[in-house]
Design a protein around this motif. Structure first.
Motif, PDB file in Angstrom:
ATOM      1  N   LEU A   1       0.812  -1.210   0.000  1.00  0.00           N
ATOM      2  CA  LEU A   1       0.000   0.000   0.000  1.00  0.00           C
ATOM      3  C   LEU A   1       0.849   1.266   0.000  1.00  0.00           C
ATOM      4  CD1 LEU A   1      -2.734  -1.051   2.568  1.00  0.00           C
ATOM      5  CD2 LEU A   1      -3.060  -0.666   0.116  1.00  0.00           C
TER       6      LEU A   1
ATOM      7  N   ILE B   1      -6.447  -1.083   5.777  1.00  0.00           N
ATOM      8  CA  ILE B   1      -6.772  -0.291   4.591  1.00  0.00           C
ATOM      9  C   ILE B   1      -7.351   1.066   4.998  1.00  0.00           C
ATOM     10  CG2 ILE B   1      -8.294  -0.152   2.565  1.00  0.00           C
ATOM     11  CD1 ILE B   1      -6.085  -2.128   2.123  1.00  0.00           C
TER      12      ILE B   1
ATOM     13  N   ALA C   1      -5.234   0.579  -3.166  1.00  0.00           N
ATOM     14  CA  ALA C   1      -5.898  -0.281  -2.174  1.00  0.00           C
ATOM     15  C   ALA C   1      -6.713  -1.357  -2.873  1.00  0.00           C
ATOM     16  CB  ALA C   1      -6.787   0.561  -1.258  1.00  0.00           C
TER      17      ALA C   1
END
Length: 164
Positions: A26, A66, A117
């Motif tokens: 990420l 996330i 993501a």
């Protein structure tokens, strides 16, 4: 040590490395990935006693990771700074898979956070469109369009790298 703490410690020991890998994909920085994982597991520890279904923890942990990443990027707490606008030294093209992986990871960091993501969840974590939509709290159509845009951006970045 209480049973609660022991259960959390066992879960952390079992899953922190996998979450660190996801966090790295990420953000593209191992130190930042460590921070994201630490923030994620701190949030989980605070609600650990209220969690009823510990067998579904991976999904909850991934969702928390996330959201932490996206929330931090929106608020601008983390700034990526580069010393120069363009790298002065470039590695020679190589057929080595490790080099290709590094090029891919460098390109992935340049993909916008929301698209990144989706790409990480769909293609690294192997989540379905529906699971990804649930984790990101958006529609399945949004996941599909973000994935398509993210892949197009990634392909464009990789093509630029080939030209160099």
């Amino acid at each position: 040590m209480s049973d609660r703490d022991a259960a959390f410690e066992a879960y952390f020991a079992a899953r922190s490395d996998a979450m660190r890998g996801t966090a790295y994909l990420l953000c593209g920085d191992w130190h930042r990935a460590e921070d994201l994982v630490q923030q994620t597991f701190t949030k989980i520890y605070l609600v650990w006693r209220r969690i009823q279904r510990h067998e579904a923890m991976d999904s909850y942990t991934r969702q928390t990771l996330i959201r932490t990443f996206l929330s931090e990027r929106r608020r601008g707490w983390f700034r990526h700074e580069s010393v120069a606008s363009e790298a002065t030294d470039r590695a020679a093209p190589s057929a080595d898979l490790a080099d290709e992986r590094l090029v891919l990871l460098e390109a992935l960091v340049k993909v916008p956070p929301r698209q990144r993501a989706v790409l990480v969840l769909r293609y690294w974590e192997d989540q379905s469109v529906e699971q990804t939509a649930a984790l990101l709290e958006c529609s399945a159509g949004n996941v599909k369009s973000q994935a398509a845009r993210g892949l197009a951006t990634l392909r464009g970045l990789l093509e630029e790298e080939k030209v160099r």
